[in-house]
Design an enzyme around this catalytic site. Structure first.
Site, PDB file in Angstrom:
ATOM      1  N   SER A   1       0.668  -0.993   0.056  1.00 15.80           N
ATOM      2  CA  SER A   1       0.150  -0.128  -0.219  1.00 15.80           C
ATOM      3  C   SER A   1       0.799   1.473  -0.574  1.00 15.80           C
ATOM      4  CB  SER A   1      -0.748   0.088   1.341  1.00 15.80           C
ATOM      5  OG  SER A   1      -1.168   1.682   1.467  1.00 15.80           O
TER       6      SER A   1
ATOM      7  N   TYR B   1      -1.572  -1.168  10.431  1.00 17.53           N
ATOM      8  CA  TYR B   1      -2.129  -1.887   9.752  1.00 17.53           C
ATOM      9  C   TYR B   1      -0.748  -1.497   8.994  1.00 17.53           C
ATOM     10  CZ  TYR B   1      -3.972  -1.619   4.776  1.00 17.53           C
ATOM     11  OH  TYR B   1      -4.007  -1.590   3.206  1.00 17.53           O
TER      12      TYR B   1
ATOM     13  N   LYS C   1       2.425  -3.561   6.792  1.00 20.18           N
ATOM     14  CA  LYS C   1       2.491  -3.605   5.284  1.00 20.18           C
ATOM     15  C   LYS C   1       3.713  -3.252   5.189  1.00 20.18           C
ATOM     16  CE  LYS C   1      -1.446  -4.238   3.512  1.00 20.18           C
ATOM     17  NZ  LYS C   1      -1.608  -5.440   2.632  1.00 20.18           N
TER      18      LYS C   1
HETATM   19  C1  WQD Z   1      -9.631   9.364   1.015  1.00 21.10           C
HETATM   20  C2  WQD Z   1     -10.353  11.166   0.922  1.00 21.10           C
HETATM   21  C3  WQD Z   1     -10.792  11.585   2.903  1.00 21.10           C
HETATM   22  C4  WQD Z   1     -14.487   9.790   3.657  1.00 21.10           C
HETATM   23  C5  WQD Z   1      -7.322   5.004   2.823  1.00 21.10           C
HETATM   24  C6  WQD Z   1      -6.069   3.769   3.447  1.00 21.10           C
HETATM   25  C7  WQD Z   1      -4.674   3.726   2.834  1.00 21.10           C
HETATM   26  C8  WQD Z   1      -5.665   3.042   1.715  1.00 21.10           C
HETATM   27  C9  WQD Z   1      -6.523   3.651   0.836  1.00 21.10           C
HETATM   28  C10 WQD Z   1      -5.306   0.340   2.358  1.00 21.10           C
HETATM   29  C11 WQD Z   1      -9.646  11.793   1.538  1.00 21.10           C
HETATM   30  C12 WQD Z   1     -12.177  11.713   2.233  1.00 21.10           C
HETATM   31  C13 WQD Z   1     -13.320  10.052   2.963  1.00 21.10           C
HETATM   32  C14 WQD Z   1     -16.197  10.889   3.820  1.00 21.10           C
HETATM   33  C15 WQD Z   1     -14.421  11.811   3.320  1.00 21.10           C
HETATM   34  N1  WQD Z   1      -6.214   1.772   1.950  1.00 21.10           N
HETATM   35  N2  WQD Z   1     -13.176  11.083   2.524  1.00 21.10           N
HETATM   36  N3  WQD Z   1     -15.664  11.205   3.994  1.00 21.10           N
HETATM   37  O1  WQD Z   1      -7.555   7.896   3.235  1.00 21.10           O
HETATM   38  O2  WQD Z   1      -6.890   8.270   1.553  1.00 21.10           O
HETATM   39  O3  WQD Z   1      -6.659   5.681   2.179  1.00 21.10           O
HETATM   40  O4  WQD Z   1      -7.309   3.845   1.799  1.00 21.10           O
HETATM   41  O5  WQD Z   1      -4.355   0.023   2.018  1.00 21.10           O
HETATM   42  O6  WQD Z   1      -4.070   3.157   3.754  1.00 21.10           O
HETATM   43  O7  WQD Z   1      -5.895   5.192   4.359  1.00 21.10           O
HETATM   44  O8  WQD Z   1      -8.795   6.878   1.195  1.00 21.10           O
HETATM   45  O9  WQD Z   1     -11.201   6.884   1.152  1.00 21.10           O
HETATM   46  O10 WQD Z   1     -10.539   6.493   3.239  1.00 21.10           O
HETATM   47  O11 WQD Z   1     -10.311   9.081   1.837  1.00 21.10           O
HETATM   48  O12 WQD Z   1     -14.004  13.340   2.750  1.00 21.10           O
HETATM   49  O13 WQD Z   1     -17.131   9.934   4.356  1.00 21.10           O
HETATM   50  O14 WQD Z   1     -11.640  11.614   1.455  1.00 21.10           O
HETATM   51  O15 WQD Z   1     -10.436  12.774   4.337  1.00 21.10           O
HETATM   52  O16 WQD Z   1      -8.932  12.703   2.062  1.00 21.10           O
HETATM   53  P1  WQD Z   1      -7.289   7.578   2.202  1.00 21.10           P
HETATM   54  P2  WQD Z   1     -10.468   7.210   1.973  1.00 21.10           P
END
Ligand code: WQD
Length: 340
Positions: free
Chosen positions: A124, A149, A153
């Site tokens: 990741s 988590y 990795k």
């Molecule tokens: C994306 C953006 C949120 C939900 C995560 C893990 C990473 C990987 C991929 C495993 C951010 C914003 C989100 C919501 C929002 N997983 N958001 N409202 O955090 O980039 O990565 O998933 O490997 O390890 O950290 O992805 O989809 O959670 O968030 O505004 O209800 O969307 O703040 O900016 P992220 P995400």
């Protein structure tokens, strides 16, 4: 090749199973169904037209894992299985370290004992931590992560590197995903998070299908074009293609272990993704702007050059493809996969 896909009933694993079969490989799935449903396998068989053998075992069980390799002729392993919720890992670190590390160690021991020397690992972008310069490049050396988590990795990449260095012929591709989203164009398989989705795309999809009232945008005061965070969203079909490309590259790989970024190389903001999803649905979606989410970085995306040059892989699907395919899956399966 006969490929063992751990976590093959999961979101990325299931899409990769279809691509492996389409590329002419035989697939065997192992999954403990702790975060997936057995009904996924029936969908995979219907979509692929082939029987998909499944072993419902816990890979942390060393004896059962070894027996699996006794009974199945395995040529290669694609290792997805593991707990993957960032927030949950902070409250349940022991469960994450025990499950993610023990399953990997048992798998590596069984592979070593049975002479299986091809491995593709689901890593990741989180391993780049908080200080890597953007775009993220694979030669960045200070790998770390702020969540247990993410640390699993980082540790698993290190374990695989050391085991490969001591082995006779083991080749490992470490695939560092950015933000996987989207679904198979058939609408028959897709992301099916249990409980309230942590990630943006499944939450958007559940707002669109009426399961959630509105999206909360976690902050719009970031130093980005529209004030919301930017991420490198990657269509799961492109991601699955990347696994086949990496698997088929292993025998020609000169290094024992090689990391590859799988991303588009471009960032998309939360609001841009919201509006793209509105285009897919054909109407506006309700949202409010809330406080920032702890731990979120303003913006990051991949430098995908190494995967382009060495794997001959490139992301081809657009943000609109990601939203259209997600919406087709979610609207056809508003409650996700059936339990039986
Ligand atoms: C994306 C953006 C949120 C939900 C995560 C893990 C990473 C990987 C991929 C495993 C951010 C914003 C989100 C919501 C929002 N997983 N958001 N409202 O955090 O980039 O990565 O998933 O490997 O390890 O950290 O992805 O989809 O959670 O968030 O505004 O209800 O969307 O703040 O900016 P992220 P995400």
């Amino acid at each position: 090749m006969r490929v063992l896909v751990s976590g093959g009933a999961g979101y990325i694993g299931s899409h990769t199973v279809l691509k492996l079969v389409a590329a002419g490989h035989d697939v065997v799935v192992v999954d403990d169904f702790s975060n997936s449903k057995p009904t996924v396998v029936g969908r995979l068989e219907a979509l692929s037209g082939v029987h998909v053998p499944v072993h419902a075992i816990d890979l942390t069980d060393v004896e059962k894992t070894n027996q699996l390799f006794e009974h199945e002729q395995i040529d290669a392993v694609v290792h997805f299985a593991g707990f993957k919720a960032v927030g949950e890992s902070v409250t349940r670190p022991l469960a994450y370290y025990r499950n993610n590390l023990d399953s990997t160690l048992a798998l590596l021991e069984a592979m070593t004992r049975h002479g299986v020397h091809r491995l593709v690992f689901s890593s990741s972008a989180t391993v780049y931590g908080e200080h890597a310069p953007v775009p993220y490049r694979e030669d960045y050396e200070h790998l770390s992560s702020s969540s247990p988590y993410g640390q699993t990795k980082v540790m698993i990449e290190r374990i695989m590197t050391d085991v490969a260095a001591a082995s006779d012929g083991l080749k490992v591709a470490l695939l560092r995903y950015f933000n996987p989203v989207g679904a198979h164009p058939s609408g028959q398989i897709g992301e099916d998070p249990q409980g309230i989705p942590n990630n943006l795309m499944p939450f958007l999809a559940q707002v669109a299908v009426g399961k959630r009232e509105r999206l909360t945008v976690f902050g719009d005061d970031y130093p980005t074009a529209d004030g919301t965070c930017e991420r490198d969203y990657l269509h799961v079909e492109d991601l699955a293609d990347g696994h086949v490309a990496a698997l088929e590259h292993l025998d020609a790989m000169t290094d024992d272990v090689r990391a590859f970024n799988l991303g588009t190389g471009t960032g998309t903001s939360v609001l841009a993704m919201l509006h793209a999803f509105e285009r897919a649905v054909g109407r506006e979606l309700a949202y409010v702007v809330g406080p920032r989410r702890a731990g979120d970085l303003p913006a990051f995306w991949a430098d995908p050059t190494r995967a382009h040059v060495e794997l001959g892989w490139r992301a081809t699907r657009t943000v609109d493809d990601m939203c259209a395919d997600t919406w087709r899956w979610q609207s056809a399966n508003p409650q996700g996969f059936p339990d039986a």
